[in-house]
Design an enzyme around this catalytic site. Structure first.
Site, PDB file in Angstrom:
ATOM      1  N   LYS A 102       0.825  -1.209   0.000  1.00 51.74           N
ATOM      2  CA  LYS A 102       0.000   0.000   0.000  1.00 51.74           C
ATOM      3  C   LYS A 102       0.859   1.259   0.000  1.00 51.74           C
ATOM      4  CE  LYS A 102      -4.446  -1.574   1.641  1.00 51.74           C
ATOM      5  NZ  LYS A 102      -5.527  -1.481   2.616  1.00 51.74           N
TER       6      LYS A 102
ATOM      7  N   LYS B  88     -10.521 -11.278 -10.489  1.00 47.25           N
ATOM      8  CA  LYS B  88     -11.725 -11.327  -9.655  1.00 47.25           C
ATOM      9  C   LYS B  88     -12.427  -9.977  -9.669  1.00 47.25           C
ATOM     10  CE  LYS B  88     -10.443  -9.883  -5.090  1.00 47.25           C
ATOM     11  NZ  LYS B  88     -10.960  -9.825  -3.770  1.00 47.25           N
TER      12      LYS B  88
ATOM     13  N   LYS C 135     -13.516  -4.026  -6.128  1.00 38.81           N
ATOM     14  CA  LYS C 135     -13.844  -2.604  -6.186  1.00 38.81           C
ATOM     15  C   LYS C 135     -12.644  -1.760  -6.590  1.00 38.81           C
ATOM     16  CE  LYS C 135     -13.698  -2.364  -1.191  1.00 38.81           C
ATOM     17  NZ  LYS C 135     -14.450  -3.195  -0.298  1.00 38.81           N
TER      18      LYS C 135
HETATM   19  P1  ATP Z   1     -10.406  -4.708  -2.916  1.00 37.07           P
HETATM   20  O1  ATP Z   1     -10.519  -4.734  -4.397  1.00 37.07           O
HETATM   21  O2  ATP Z   1     -10.113  -3.343  -2.355  1.00 37.07           O
HETATM   22  O3  ATP Z   1      -9.573  -5.829  -2.342  1.00 37.07           O
HETATM   23  P2  ATP Z   1     -12.764  -6.168  -2.756  1.00 37.07           P
HETATM   24  O4  ATP Z   1     -13.845  -5.674  -3.622  1.00 37.07           O
HETATM   25  O5  ATP Z   1     -11.947  -7.311  -3.237  1.00 37.07           O
HETATM   26  O6  ATP Z   1     -11.859  -4.983  -2.382  1.00 37.07           O
HETATM   27  P3  ATP Z   1     -12.807  -6.715   0.083  1.00 37.07           P
HETATM   28  O7  ATP Z   1     -13.287  -5.565   0.904  1.00 37.07           O
HETATM   29  O8  ATP Z   1     -11.347  -7.009   0.041  1.00 37.07           O
HETATM   30  O9  ATP Z   1     -13.423  -6.561  -1.396  1.00 37.07           O
HETATM   31  O10 ATP Z   1     -13.550  -8.040   0.507  1.00 37.07           O
HETATM   32  C1  ATP Z   1     -14.731  -8.134   1.259  1.00 37.07           C
HETATM   33  C2  ATP Z   1     -15.145  -9.602   1.217  1.00 37.07           C
HETATM   34  O11 ATP Z   1     -15.649  -9.940  -0.092  1.00 37.07           O
HETATM   35  C3  ATP Z   1     -14.028 -10.594   1.493  1.00 37.07           C
HETATM   36  O12 ATP Z   1     -14.525 -11.635   2.312  1.00 37.07           O
HETATM   37  C4  ATP Z   1     -13.645 -11.141   0.134  1.00 37.07           C
HETATM   38  O13 ATP Z   1     -13.154 -12.453   0.194  1.00 37.07           O
HETATM   39  C5  ATP Z   1     -14.973 -11.090  -0.606  1.00 37.07           C
HETATM   40  N1  ATP Z   1     -14.795 -10.895  -2.045  1.00 37.07           N
HETATM   41  C6  ATP Z   1     -14.312  -9.779  -2.627  1.00 37.07           C
HETATM   42  N2  ATP Z   1     -14.308  -9.922  -3.973  1.00 37.07           N
HETATM   43  C7  ATP Z   1     -14.799 -11.158  -4.240  1.00 37.07           C
HETATM   44  C8  ATP Z   1     -15.058 -11.888  -5.464  1.00 37.07           C
HETATM   45  N3  ATP Z   1     -14.824 -11.366  -6.635  1.00 37.07           N
HETATM   46  N4  ATP Z   1     -15.569 -13.137  -5.373  1.00 37.07           N
HETATM   47  C9  ATP Z   1     -15.831 -13.675  -4.174  1.00 37.07           C
HETATM   48  N5  ATP Z   1     -15.613 -13.046  -2.989  1.00 37.07           N
HETATM   49  C10 ATP Z   1     -15.118 -11.798  -3.013  1.00 37.07           C
HETATM   50  N1  LTN Z   2      -7.558  -5.492   7.431  1.00 37.55           N
HETATM   51  C1  LTN Z   2      -8.801  -6.056   6.953  1.00 37.55           C
HETATM   52  C2  LTN Z   2     -10.006  -5.449   7.607  1.00 37.55           C
HETATM   53  C3  LTN Z   2     -10.020  -5.672   9.078  1.00 37.55           C
HETATM   54  C4  LTN Z   2     -10.265  -6.927   9.737  1.00 37.55           C
HETATM   55  C5  LTN Z   2     -10.202  -6.627  11.133  1.00 37.55           C
HETATM   56  C6  LTN Z   2     -10.553  -8.215   9.271  1.00 37.55           C
HETATM   57  C7  LTN Z   2      -9.829  -4.745  10.054  1.00 37.55           C
HETATM   58  N2  LTN Z   2      -9.943  -5.296  11.268  1.00 37.55           N
HETATM   59  C8  LTN Z   2     -10.420  -7.640  12.069  1.00 37.55           C
HETATM   60  C9  LTN Z   2     -10.749  -9.224  10.234  1.00 37.55           C
HETATM   61  C10 LTN Z   2     -10.678  -8.924  11.616  1.00 37.55           C
HETATM   62  C11 LTN Z   2      -8.859  -5.839   5.428  1.00 37.55           C
HETATM   63  O1  LTN Z   2      -8.153  -4.999   4.932  1.00 37.55           O
HETATM   64  N3  LTN Z   2      -9.709  -6.560   4.745  1.00 37.55           N
END
Ligand code: ATP
Ligand code: LTN
Length: 328
Positions: free
Chosen positions: A111, A194, A197
């Site tokens: 990051k 995948k 966002k």
């Molecule tokens: P970023 O792109 O910032 O990593 P993200 O959209 O992947 O964000 P997260 O906030 O990292 O989403 O994930 C929230 C939850 O959604 C997690 O449990 C992650 O495993 C699940 N998740 C995210 N994207 C997918 C996907 N494409 N398919 C299945 N599960 C997903």
């Molecule tokens: N760092 C995690 C979000 C997060 C988390 C937690 C997950 C903050 N505190 C405690 C599990 C338990 C992330 O970036 N997805």
């Protein structure tokens, strides 16, 4: 009953991948375990620079969590900043982790490298200490996380062990669990990545709040191949396989059997789009009701905050007593 904690940052809108891969399982899990779900707004302050944005995102995410079916009487849904012990224990965790350990966190390295020309807050560096506080405050047994968070759970265990060694047995040792296999939803425009966002374009992402026309259009334009054979084969046919997996996840079939029901791409795209629209309609309905009723939303979050505080206060007190901070 096993205490399970999942946390989600209020950044960006919730998409189909988040729902099929995570939120939907949370809804099922709330009746099988003692589930705590934190909206970790303090974590998103590491990159926040504008007023009001975090609060608005927090309310939107909370409304969505209730709209998809989290029940405040079954699960504890709370906002991190509403439970002051997170920040308080976070400081104690910072004093229990070393600079060297934090320096080895790959998420910080990634990051901070990506933000090279931007402001890099100290919070981005100490983030795992706050995450350790989130987890240890609730005597958490299990933390369902993706592979990217494993290192943060490991450091939480190291911190808990060090604290317990220094000051006596205080914290429950948490463990990371890979959640029950949820669907892995791929980007509709780039089916080898995948759905995420942080994708560069929105056209391959289906948001839970997209209106039906937008959803159908995104499915209609989904990238596929040109050989016109419907078959479930992730490696050779990622686009078609993704559509089959989504349709299966929504309707309850298996991608292999669904494949036998189609000879052309058009009807598959259409059916997948329509199934998703049908699934999203009641969720959107509840979401719009809730987001328009701030008093109800506050009531639901108040319930969660109260339950979360009761647990967090007791653990925090145990920790300060173990250290020997004065108690009045
Ligand atoms: P970023 O792109 O910032 O990593 P993200 O959209 O992947 O964000 P997260 O906030 O990292 O989403 O994930 C929230 C939850 O959604 C997690 O449990 C992650 O495993 C699940 N998740 C995210 N994207 C997918 C996907 N494409 N398919 C299945 N599960 C997903
Ligand atoms: N760092 C995690 C979000 C997060 C988390 C937690 C997950 C903050 N505190 C405690 C599990 C338990 C992330 O970036 N997805």
């Amino acid at each position: 009953m096993t205490r399970v904690l999942s946390c989600i940052q209020p950044t960006g809108d919730v998409h189909l991948g988040n729902y099929l891969g995570a939120l939907r399982n949370w809804v099922i899990g709330q009746h099988e375990c003692d589930a705590f779900h934190g909206i970790v707004d303090l974590h998103s302050l590491t990159i926040t620079t504008e007023p009001k944005v975090v609060g608005d995102n927090t309310l939107r995410l909370a409304a969505m969590l209730f709209a998809v079916g989290l029940d405040p009487d079954a699960a504890t849904v709370f906002v991190q900043s509403q439970v002051p012990q997170h920040a308080q224990l976070g400081w104690i965790m910072e004093c229990t982790v070393s600079f060297g350990e934090l320096s080895r966190m790959t998420q910080f390295k990634d990051k901070s490298a990506r933000r090279e020309a931007e402001f890099i807050s100290a919070g981005l560096f100490t983030y795992p200490a706050l995450q350790a506080a989130d987890i240890l405050l609730y005597d958490t047994d299990e933390v369902p996380v993706g592979e990217d968070q494993r290192q943060h759970i490991e450091i939480t265990r190291d911190i808990a062990e060090r604290f317990n060694f220094r000051f006596g047995d205080t914290f429950v040792m948490p463990k990371a669990v890979i959640p029950r296999a949820g669907a892995r939803v791929m980007d509709l425009q780039d089916p080898t990545s995948k759905m995420s966002k942080s994708a560069t374009a929105d056209s391959g992402l289906v948001y839970l709040l997209d209106d039906p026309a937008a959803v159908l259009k995104k499915f209609k334009r989904a990238v596929t191949d040109s050989d016109n054979e419907v078959r479930f084969d992730r490696a050779e046919k990622p686009g078609i396989s993704n559509l089959l997996e989504i349709l299966a996840a929504v309707t309850g079939g298996t991608p292999e059997t669904l494949a036998t029901q189609y000879t052309q791409y058009g009807p598959l795209k259409n059916d997948a789009g329509e199934a998703v629209v049908e699934m999203l309609t009641p969720i959107q309905h509840r979401y719009h009701e809730l987001i328009a009723d701030r008093a109800e939303l506050a009531r639901l979050l108040g319930k969660g905050a109260e339950k979360a505080r009761a647990v967090a206060e007791a653990t925090y007190r145990r920790a300060t007593e173990a250290i020997g901070l004065i108690q009045i």
